[in-house]
Design a protein around this motif. Structure first.
Motif, PDB file in Angstrom:
ATOM      1  N   UNK A 137      37.270 -11.125  38.151  1.00  0.00           N
ATOM      2  CA  UNK A 137      37.043 -11.337  39.586  1.00  0.00           C
ATOM      3  C   UNK A 137      37.943 -10.402  40.392  1.00  0.00           C
ATOM      4  N   UNK A 138      37.598 -10.243  41.665  1.00  0.00           N
ATOM      5  CA  UNK A 138      38.435  -9.443  42.554  1.00  0.00           C
ATOM      6  C   UNK A 138      39.815 -10.073  42.710  1.00  0.00           C
ATOM      7  N   UNK A 139      39.877 -11.389  42.694  1.00  0.00           N
ATOM      8  CA  UNK A 139      41.166 -12.065  42.829  1.00  0.00           C
ATOM      9  C   UNK A 139      42.075 -11.740  41.650  1.00  0.00           C
ATOM     10  N   UNK A 140      41.500 -11.699  40.451  1.00  0.00           N
ATOM     11  CA  UNK A 140      42.292 -11.354  39.270  1.00  0.00           C
ATOM     12  C   UNK A 140      42.806  -9.919  39.380  1.00  0.00           C
ATOM     13  N   UNK A 141      41.954  -9.040  39.851  1.00  0.00           N
ATOM     14  CA  UNK A 141      42.369  -7.649  40.041  1.00  0.00           C
ATOM     15  C   UNK A 141      43.484  -7.563  41.081  1.00  0.00           C
ATOM     16  N   UNK A 142      43.321  -8.259  42.197  1.00  0.00           N
ATOM     17  CA  UNK A 142      44.338  -8.244  43.253  1.00  0.00           C
ATOM     18  C   UNK A 142      45.671  -8.778  42.744  1.00  0.00           C
ATOM     19  N   UNK A 143      45.626  -9.830  41.940  1.00  0.00           N
ATOM     20  CA  UNK A 143      46.858 -10.388  41.382  1.00  0.00           C
ATOM     21  C   UNK A 143      47.551  -9.377  40.470  1.00  0.00           C
ATOM     22  N   UNK A 144      46.748  -8.672  39.670  1.00  0.00           N
ATOM     23  CA  UNK A 144      47.317  -7.668  38.766  1.00  0.00           C
ATOM     24  C   UNK A 144      47.937  -6.521  39.549  1.00  0.00           C
ATOM     25  N   UNK A 145      47.256  -6.102  40.622  1.00  0.00           N
ATOM     26  CA  UNK A 145      47.797  -5.034  41.466  1.00  0.00           C
ATOM     27  C   UNK A 145      49.108  -5.481  42.102  1.00  0.00           C
ATOM     28  N   UNK A 185      40.218   2.448  38.415  1.00  0.00           N
ATOM     29  CA  UNK A 185      39.338   2.727  37.270  1.00  0.00           C
ATOM     30  C   UNK A 185      39.325   1.592  36.260  1.00  0.00           C
ATOM     31  N   UNK A 186      40.333   0.743  36.288  1.00  0.00           N
ATOM     32  CA  UNK A 186      40.381  -0.380  35.335  1.00  0.00           C
ATOM     33  C   UNK A 186      39.915  -1.684  35.968  1.00  0.00           C
ATOM     34  N   UNK A 187      39.364  -1.615  37.159  1.00  0.00           N
ATOM     35  CA  UNK A 187      38.928  -2.830  37.855  1.00  0.00           C
ATOM     36  C   UNK A 187      37.918  -3.627  37.014  1.00  0.00           C
ATOM     37  N   UNK A 188      37.084  -2.912  36.282  1.00  0.00           N
ATOM     38  CA  UNK A 188      36.034  -3.576  35.488  1.00  0.00           C
ATOM     39  C   UNK A 188      36.631  -4.490  34.413  1.00  0.00           C
ATOM     40  N   UNK A 243      46.818  -0.020  43.935  1.00  0.00           N
ATOM     41  CA  UNK A 243      45.394  -0.339  43.825  1.00  0.00           C
ATOM     42  C   UNK A 243      44.575   0.917  43.535  1.00  0.00           C
ATOM     43  N   UNK A 244      44.946   2.022  44.157  1.00  0.00           N
ATOM     44  CA  UNK A 244      44.225   3.280  43.893  1.00  0.00           C
ATOM     45  C   UNK A 244      44.430   3.735  42.452  1.00  0.00           C
ATOM     46  N   UNK A 245      45.641   3.553  41.937  1.00  0.00           N
ATOM     47  CA  UNK A 245      45.920   3.970  40.557  1.00  0.00           C
ATOM     48  C   UNK A 245      45.171   3.098  39.549  1.00  0.00           C
ATOM     49  N   UNK A 246      44.939   1.840  39.894  1.00  0.00           N
ATOM     50  CA  UNK A 246      44.323   0.891  38.961  1.00  0.00           C
ATOM     51  C   UNK A 246      42.817   0.743  39.154  1.00  0.00           C
TER      52      UNK A 246
END
Length: 218
Positions: free
Chosen positions: A149-157, A142-145, A137-140
């Motif tokens: 949604x946060x859920x999509x980001x969490x799934x990708x992480x 900067x690409x959160x934008x 999550x820390x590495x990714x």
């Protein structure tokens, strides 16, 4: 203090006893497939806790104190991956990298079964997976934008953290307490000795300090 020969021999003797699902020889040498059923039966009449992977059986007992036993699965002409692991630990000591690994040694051959010992550490897949996730999550971040949604980001992480390379796995576990230069040295060591299977089940914690517990490669 390491366990006595007499104690370890008594444990092996119990594993040699026949059960409805055979005995340890069937699983170390003959490729019997009911190992989980055998574990269950053995655990019911002994004080042992047992686990296995594709190449090793691990035996835990309060009588062993600070150690666990490791026994290689040698059927189908497999290599002795416990011997490889013990040799890798010796090499890590020579390279000044022993702090990253659980101490592991050949103990003895007992009743024709090679027995190894490894320092007992706390093991929890969930805790290691959390380390993987938090590091990823820390590495990714900067690409959160890029995610709606946060859920999509969490799934990708989560997906990325579930498929870390060896180098990323090492950084996720050791970056907070070690210099990157030392982790890069460890990574080179792992490459040299083919330690390439560093998933969440192959780490543990020695008094809170992360260590690798399965480092024979595969």
């Amino acid at each position: 203090m390491k366990p006595s020969f007499e104690l370890v021999a008594s444990i092996i003797d119990e594993l040699i006893e026949d059960t409805d699902y055979g005995n340890i020889y069937d699983y170390v040498f003959d490729g019997a497939s009911d190992i989980s059923c055998w574990f269950y039966e053995v655990e019911n009449y002994t004080h042992f806790e047992m686990a296995h992977g594709y190449t090793k059986i691990v035996i835990e007992s309060d009588k062993l104190g600070d150690w666990v036993l490791k026994i290689p699965i040698l059927n189908e002409k497999r290599k002795d991956f416990c011997a490889i692991e013990a040799a890798n630990y010796k090499a890590a000591c020579e390279a000044g990298l022993e702090r990253f690994f659980a101490p592991t040694f050949f103990f003895a051959e007992i009743s024709n079964i090679p027995v190894y010992i490894q320092k007992k550490v706390y093991c929890c897949d969930g805790d290691v997976s959390d380390n993987f996730y938090d590091w990823t999550a820390r590495q990714m971040e900067e690409s959160r934008y890029e995610y709606d949604t946060d859920d999509e980001f969490d799934d990708a992480v989560y997906e990325e953290a579930s498929n870390l390379t060896t180098q990323s796995s090492l950084r996720a576990m050791f970056e907070e307490t070690n210099d990157l230069e030392d982790i890069d040295k460890l990574y080179c060591f792992c490459n040299k000795f083919h330690i390439n299977d560093l998933h969440s089940g192959n780490y543990g914690f020695d008094n809170g300090r992360a260590v690798i517990i399965d480092f024979s490669g595969f």
